[in-house]
Design a protein around this motif. Structure first.
Motif, short mmCIF file in Angstrom:
data_model
loop_
_atom_site.label_atom_id
_atom_site.label_comp_id
_atom_site.label_asym_id
_atom_site.label_seq_id
_atom_site.Cartn_x
_atom_site.Cartn_y
_atom_site.Cartn_z
N TYR A 191 0.85 -1.19 0.00
CA TYR A 191 0.00 0.00 0.00
C TYR A 191 0.88 1.24 0.00
N PHE A 192 0.43 2.27 -0.69
CA PHE A 192 1.12 3.55 -0.69
C PHE A 192 0.85 4.22 0.66
N LEU A 193 1.88 4.67 1.33
CA LEU A 193 1.75 5.29 2.64
C LEU A 193 1.20 6.71 2.49
N LEU A 194 0.08 6.97 3.14
CA LEU A 194 -0.53 8.31 3.12
C LEU A 194 -0.19 9.10 4.36
N ARG A 195 -0.11 8.41 5.50
CA ARG A 195 0.13 9.08 6.77
C ARG A 195 0.74 8.08 7.74
N ALA A 196 1.67 8.57 8.54
CA ALA A 196 2.23 7.73 9.61
C ALA A 196 2.71 8.65 10.72
N ASP A 197 2.10 8.51 11.89
CA ASP A 197 2.55 9.24 13.07
C ASP A 197 2.42 8.32 14.28
N GLU A 198 2.56 8.88 15.47
CA GLU A 198 2.56 8.03 16.67
C GLU A 198 1.20 7.41 16.98
N ARG A 199 0.15 7.87 16.34
CA ARG A 199 -1.19 7.32 16.58
C ARG A 199 -1.73 6.55 15.38
N SER A 200 -1.59 7.07 14.16
CA SER A 200 -2.28 6.51 13.01
C SER A 200 -1.36 6.28 11.82
N ILE A 201 -1.67 5.21 11.08
CA ILE A 201 -0.99 4.91 9.82
C ILE A 201 -2.10 4.63 8.80
N TYR A 202 -2.03 5.33 7.66
CA TYR A 202 -3.01 5.13 6.60
C TYR A 202 -2.28 4.73 5.32
N GLY A 203 -2.84 3.76 4.62
CA GLY A 203 -2.27 3.33 3.36
C GLY A 203 -3.37 3.15 2.32
N LYS A 204 -2.97 3.25 1.04
CA LYS A 204 -3.96 3.15 -0.03
C LYS A 204 -3.36 2.38 -1.21
N LYS A 205 -4.19 1.57 -1.83
CA LYS A 205 -3.82 0.87 -3.06
C LYS A 205 -5.04 0.93 -3.97
N GLY A 206 -4.95 1.73 -5.00
CA GLY A 206 -6.11 1.93 -5.86
C GLY A 206 -7.24 2.56 -5.07
N THR A 215 -3.64 2.43 20.14
CA THR A 215 -4.21 2.94 21.39
C THR A 215 -3.19 2.70 22.51
N LYS A 216 -3.62 2.83 23.75
CA LYS A 216 -2.71 2.61 24.87
C LYS A 216 -2.19 1.18 24.92
N GLN A 217 -3.03 0.21 24.56
CA GLN A 217 -2.64 -1.20 24.68
C GLN A 217 -2.84 -2.03 23.42
N ALA A 274 -14.25 5.23 6.42
CA ALA A 274 -13.59 4.14 7.13
C ALA A 274 -12.71 4.69 8.25
N THR A 275 -11.98 5.76 7.95
CA THR A 275 -11.10 6.37 8.95
C THR A 275 -11.90 6.82 10.16
N LYS A 276 -13.03 7.45 9.93
CA LYS A 276 -13.84 7.96 11.04
C LYS A 276 -14.27 6.85 11.99
N ILE A 277 -14.75 5.74 11.45
CA ILE A 277 -15.27 4.68 12.31
C ILE A 277 -14.14 3.98 13.09
N VAL A 278 -12.98 3.81 12.46
CA VAL A 278 -11.85 3.17 13.15
C VAL A 278 -11.27 4.11 14.20
N GLU A 279 -11.12 5.37 13.86
CA GLU A 279 -10.60 6.35 14.83
C GLU A 279 -11.56 6.52 16.01
N GLN A 280 -12.86 6.45 15.76
CA GLN A 280 -13.83 6.54 16.87
C GLN A 280 -13.70 5.36 17.81
N LEU A 281 -13.52 4.16 17.26
CA LEU A 281 -13.32 2.99 18.12
C LEU A 281 -12.03 3.15 18.92
N ALA A 282 -10.98 3.64 18.29
CA ALA A 282 -9.73 3.87 19.01
C ALA A 282 -9.93 4.87 20.15
N ASP A 283 -10.65 5.96 19.89
CA ASP A 283 -10.93 6.95 20.94
C ASP A 283 -11.66 6.31 22.10
#
Length: 126
Positions: A68-83, A92-94, A110-119
């Motif tokens: 996957y092409f890396l779109l974002r990577a930081d200490e909390r989130s990594i996003y990748g895309k292929k097509g 998260t903490k654990q 998709a990002t919103k629902i996954v990030e909400q679960l992480a929160d």
């Protein structure tokens, strides 16, 4: 709620077609969609990428043998895309939440629902 129930709820949202929850260290799987398994090197690459994204930037993000092409990577989130599909990975903490969205789903949905679960997991100590 069991860990598997979180995965089932993500998939039931129709914004994600497969997902998994791993320990923060990446040394154990807590729950996963059927057949959604990462190799040891793929998981190590992701775990390391939260603290130092240079490897992901240089080589790309890999899951289930797909690059996957890396779109974002930081200490909390990594996003990748292929097509038209992609990955949303949140630490998260654990735990590490890893979700794949299929073609036809907007990445932001998709990002919103996954990030909400992480929160939520962070708010309850996970």
């Amino acid at each position: 709620m069991s860990w598997q129930a979180y995965i089932d709820n993500l998939v039931a949202s129709t914004k994600v077609d497969k997902a998994a929850i791993y320990s923060k260290a990446g040394d154990s799987v807590w729950a996963q969609s059927v057949g959604f398994t990462l190799s040891g090197p793929e998981l190590s690459e992701i775990v390391s990428g939260f603290d130092n994204s240079s490897g992901l930037q240089a080589k790309g993000l890999h899951a289930q043998g797909v690059k996957y092409f890396l779109l974002r990577a930081d200490e909390r989130s990594i996003y990748g895309k292929k097509g038209a599909e992609g990955l949303v990975i949140v630490r998260t903490k654990q735990a590490i939440l890893l979700a794949h969205y299929p073609e036809g789903v907007q990445p932001g949905e998709a990002t919103k629902i996954v990030e909400q679960l992480a929160d939520y997991l962070i708010s309850v100590g996970y």
